[in-house]
Scaffold this motif. Structure first.
Motif, PDB file in Angstrom:
ATOM      1  N   GLU A  18       0.792  -1.223   0.000  1.00 26.17           N
ATOM      2  CA  GLU A  18       0.000   0.000   0.000  1.00 26.17           C
ATOM      3  C   GLU A  18       0.826   1.276   0.000  1.00 26.17           C
ATOM      4  OE1 GLU A  18      -2.210  -0.746   3.525  1.00 26.17           O
ATOM      5  OE2 GLU A  18      -3.802  -1.766   2.442  1.00 26.17           O
ATOM      6  N   ALA A  19       2.151   1.177   0.046  1.00 27.18           N
ATOM      7  CA  ALA A  19       2.979   2.377   0.111  1.00 27.18           C
ATOM      8  C   ALA A  19       4.198   2.239  -0.794  1.00 27.18           C
ATOM      9  CB  ALA A  19       3.443   2.629   1.553  1.00 27.18           C
ATOM     10  N   VAL A  20       4.590   3.355  -1.375  1.00 25.34           N
ATOM     11  CA  VAL A  20       5.818   3.426  -2.168  1.00 25.34           C
ATOM     12  C   VAL A  20       6.629   4.604  -1.637  1.00 25.34           C
ATOM     13  CG1 VAL A  20       6.808   3.887  -4.448  1.00 25.34           C
ATOM     14  CG2 VAL A  20       4.807   2.410  -4.253  1.00 25.34           C
ATOM     15  N   ARG A  21       7.915   4.360  -1.448  1.00 31.94           N
ATOM     16  CA  ARG A  21       8.842   5.397  -1.002  1.00 31.94           C
ATOM     17  C   ARG A  21       9.828   5.637  -2.136  1.00 31.94           C
ATOM     18  NH1 ARG A  21      13.852   5.102   1.510  1.00 31.94           N
ATOM     19  NH2 ARG A  21      14.379   6.937   2.714  1.00 31.94           N
ATOM     20  N   VAL A  22       9.960   6.886  -2.541  1.00 36.41           N
ATOM     21  CA  VAL A  22      10.875   7.260  -3.620  1.00 36.41           C
ATOM     22  C   VAL A  22      11.936   8.188  -3.042  1.00 36.41           C
ATOM     23  CG1 VAL A  22      11.118   8.315  -5.898  1.00 36.41           C
ATOM     24  CG2 VAL A  22       8.997   7.106  -5.315  1.00 36.41           C
ATOM     25  N   GLU A  23      13.196   7.773  -3.154  1.00 33.08           N
ATOM     26  CA  GLU A  23      14.311   8.627  -2.738  1.00 33.08           C
ATOM     27  C   GLU A  23      14.718   9.484  -3.924  1.00 33.08           C
ATOM     28  OE1 GLU A  23      17.622   6.729  -0.738  1.00 33.08           O
ATOM     29  OE2 GLU A  23      16.283   5.096  -0.135  1.00 33.08           O
TER      30      GLU A  23
END
Length: 150
Positions: A18-23
């Motif tokens: 349910e979550a995406v983290r983009v650096e």
């Protein structure tokens, strides 16, 4: 006056159900802003049930008006998808441009996706879960290769 060359925008992501983290690393500027918007479009398409998109801004070296425009477009797209947008690790420079332009509150306020979760009693996923994160680098530009997937 000579200007320094732009540092390419780097995008690395990790995702859960349910979550995406983009650096984000490098410059979010007129040369690279479209890369962020294109990447977010691909991520939202690849994760139709996404509740949270977390942009880690710690590695950003500069943000110009095109970068700000890209962040506003990302907000529009996450709102449309019903996902919350989070700008984590904001730099002093990013906070300053958001404050000067009056967009800090808009970009950091809970979006419709987060508000709907509160109304229904659901919880937002704040990080990797359900089997651990998948880590990949997003292509800097459309390469014709496979889309990112969970």
């Amino acid at each position: 006056m000579t200007s320094l060359p732009s540092t390419p925008l780097g995008l690395t992501y990790s995702s859960s159900h349910e979550a995406v983290r983009v650096e984000l690393t490098g410059d979010l500027d007129h040369l690279h802003a479209d890369l962020l918007v294109d990447a977010v479009d691909r991520l939202l398409a690849a994760h139709p049930g996404l509740r949270d998109l977390r942009l880690d801004c710690t590695g950003l070296t500069s943000v110009d008006s095109s970068g700000l425009s890209a962040l506003l477009m990302v907000r529009r797209r996450t709102d449309k998808a019903g996902a919350g947008l989070h700008l984590d690790g904001r730099t002093v420079q990013l906070d300053r441009i958001l404050e000067i332009t009056g967009t800090l509150g808009h970009l950091t306020a809970p979006g419709p996706g987060a508000q709907a979760l509160r109304r229904t009693g659901g919880g937002a996923c704040g990080g990797p879960a359900r089997g651990g994160p998948a880590e990949d680098s997003l292509p800097a530009a459309p390469s014709g290769g496979p889309e990112p997937s969970a």
